[in-house]
Design a protein around this motif. Structure first.
Motif, PDB file in Angstrom:
ATOM      1  N   ASP A 101       0.805  -1.217   0.000  1.00 57.44           N
ATOM      2  CA  ASP A 101       0.000   0.000   0.000  1.00 57.44           C
ATOM      3  C   ASP A 101       0.842   1.273   0.000  1.00 57.44           C
ATOM      4  O   ASP A 101       0.290   2.369  -0.141  1.00 57.44           O
ATOM      5  CB  ASP A 101      -0.998   0.000   1.156  1.00 57.44           C
ATOM      6  CG  ASP A 101      -0.384  -0.379   2.482  1.00 57.44           C
ATOM      7  OD1 ASP A 101       0.619  -1.116   2.489  1.00 57.44           O
ATOM      8  OD2 ASP A 101      -0.911   0.051   3.526  1.00 57.44           O
ATOM      9  N   SER A 150      -0.322  -2.844   7.901  1.00 59.28           N
ATOM     10  CA  SER A 150      -0.561  -3.220   6.517  1.00 59.28           C
ATOM     11  C   SER A 150      -0.669  -4.734   6.380  1.00 59.28           C
ATOM     12  O   SER A 150      -1.584  -5.250   5.721  1.00 59.28           O
ATOM     13  CB  SER A 150       0.577  -2.693   5.626  1.00 59.28           C
ATOM     14  OG  SER A 150       0.449  -3.168   4.304  1.00 59.28           O
ATOM     15  N   ARG A 153      -4.032  -6.037   7.946  1.00 62.06           N
ATOM     16  CA  ARG A 153      -5.213  -5.782   7.122  1.00 62.06           C
ATOM     17  C   ARG A 153      -5.250  -6.742   5.937  1.00 62.06           C
ATOM     18  O   ARG A 153      -6.309  -7.272   5.580  1.00 62.06           O
ATOM     19  CB  ARG A 153      -5.229  -4.343   6.618  1.00 62.06           C
ATOM     20  CG  ARG A 153      -5.080  -3.259   7.687  1.00 62.06           C
ATOM     21  CD  ARG A 153      -6.256  -3.149   8.607  1.00 62.06           C
ATOM     22  NE  ARG A 153      -6.092  -2.028   9.538  1.00 62.06           N
ATOM     23  CZ  ARG A 153      -6.859  -1.821  10.606  1.00 62.06           C
ATOM     24  NH1 ARG A 153      -7.842  -2.658  10.885  1.00 62.06           N
ATOM     25  NH2 ARG A 153      -6.644  -0.788  11.406  1.00 62.06           N
ATOM     26  N   ARG A 154      -4.106  -6.958   5.313  1.00 62.77           N
ATOM     27  CA  ARG A 154      -4.068  -7.831   4.134  1.00 62.77           C
ATOM     28  C   ARG A 154      -4.208  -9.306   4.491  1.00 62.77           C
ATOM     29  O   ARG A 154      -4.588 -10.116   3.638  1.00 62.77           O
ATOM     30  CB  ARG A 154      -2.759  -7.613   3.367  1.00 62.77           C
ATOM     31  CG  ARG A 154      -2.709  -6.291   2.620  1.00 62.77           C
ATOM     32  CD  ARG A 154      -1.457  -6.141   1.792  1.00 62.77           C
ATOM     33  NE  ARG A 154      -0.287  -5.766   2.573  1.00 62.77           N
ATOM     34  CZ  ARG A 154       0.709  -6.567   2.871  1.00 62.77           C
ATOM     35  NH1 ARG A 154       0.696  -7.835   2.457  1.00 62.77           N
ATOM     36  NH2 ARG A 154       1.750  -6.146   3.572  1.00 62.77           N
ATOM     37  N   SER A 155      -3.898  -9.668   5.732  1.00 71.85           N
ATOM     38  CA  SER A 155      -3.918 -11.079   6.140  1.00 71.85           C
ATOM     39  C   SER A 155      -5.257 -11.507   6.709  1.00 71.85           C
ATOM     40  O   SER A 155      -5.420 -12.679   7.075  1.00 71.85           O
ATOM     41  CB  SER A 155      -2.813 -11.329   7.173  1.00 71.85           C
ATOM     42  OG  SER A 155      -1.533 -11.038   6.626  1.00 71.85           O
ATOM     43  N   GLU A 209       4.846 -12.520   7.604  1.00 71.01           N
ATOM     44  CA  GLU A 209       5.401 -11.992   6.358  1.00 71.01           C
ATOM     45  C   GLU A 209       6.828 -11.515   6.593  1.00 71.01           C
ATOM     46  O   GLU A 209       7.225 -11.240   7.729  1.00 71.01           O
ATOM     47  CB  GLU A 209       4.525 -10.822   5.873  1.00 71.01           C
ATOM     48  CG  GLU A 209       4.813 -10.320   4.472  1.00 71.01           C
ATOM     49  CD  GLU A 209       3.745  -9.334   3.987  1.00 71.01           C
ATOM     50  OE1 GLU A 209       2.591  -9.777   3.763  1.00 71.01           O
ATOM     51  OE2 GLU A 209       4.045  -8.140   3.860  1.00 71.01           O
TER      52      GLU A 209
END
Length: 255
Positions: A101, A150, A153-155, A209
């Motif tokens: 992002d 970030s 939110r993506r996971s 990550e």
């Protein structure tokens, strides 16, 4: 330093502290006469002068700045202020994790570190943080605007609470108001102090990550200056100073 330079520097410092908004007439070029260098105020990556040691990212940026012909001054500011300043000023550089992002909003000059983003909880907590699937429903604390937010939110984490400091999250974890934190590897390895001299022991869970931490700037940062900073980092890697700084703080080089 000339009087005009001192006034300009004072305006920049007040802006970084959130005490002054840059007026509309002050373009980025007018606000900055040379490259200003920032790091986010996130231990153990950077520390204020009274701490003693300055932190791995502070020292790397200080040495790089010297090698590019600057004074070596590095300003430690809250992460949100650093992000804002780099977005608005093409003559400034900072240190940012490269996450999707942020990709189009910054110029990625050179990688400094590769870090884990992982789950941690209190050592005495029974919650399962061994896998992403097990932890998705937990009350999760992250640093506002940081790479862990970030990633969270993506996971697909269901209950994400973002605060402006790691210390706030640690206190919430200690008080039972959060089940786990998602943090960078350096933060996980650091000893977090609590009020009244108490400390918190925690255990590590799944690595969600890996992320690369970069020297980064505004997309308008001059290509010639980009090449200068990249050359400075290569010189540090050749003469061993890059590895020595990382080794002093027990970090691995970027890959």
């Amino acid at each position: 330093m000339s009087p005009s330079r001192r006034r300009r520097r004072l305006r920049q410092l007040l802006f970084c502290a959130g005490l002054l908004a840059l007026p509309a007439w002050m373009t980025p070029a007018a606000a900055l006469a040379e490259t200003d260098v920032f790091v986010g105020n996130i231990a153990p990556y950077s520390y204020p002068p009274e701490h003693g040691e300055r932190g791995v990212l502070f020292e790397l940026m200080h040495e790089l700045a010297l090698r590019t012909g600057l004074s070596g001054e590095v300003q430690i500011v809250p992460l949100g202020r650093e992000l804002e300043f780099l977005r608005n000023n093409p003559d400034a550089l900072g240190v940012l994790a490269r996450v999707p992002d942020r990709e189009v909003h910054y110029r990625w000059v050179a990688p400094l570190l590769r870090e884990r983003v992982l789950l941690v909880t209190r050592a005495d907590s029974p919650v399962d943080i061994s896998t992403l699937r097990a932890a998705r429903g937990l009350r999760l604390g992250v640093l506002l605007g940081g790479p862990a937010e970030s990633v969270a939110r993506r996971s697909g984490f269901e209950h994400v609470e973002a605060t402006t400091s790691v210390g706030n999250n640690v206190r919430k974890l200690a008080a039972g108001r959060l089940d786990a934190l998602l943090v960078m590897g350096g933060v996980a390895a650091a000893e977090e102090a609590l009020p009244a001299g108490q400390s918190l022991s925690w255990r590590e869970g799944a690595v969600i990550e890996y992320t690369d931490i970069y020297v980064a700037g505004n997309p308008g940062f001059a290509p010639a200056s980009v090449r200068k900073w990249q050359a400075a980092l290569k010189a540090m890697q050749r003469d061993g100073s890059y590895q020595r700084i990382l080794g002093r703080y027990h970090f691995a080089p970027a890959k």
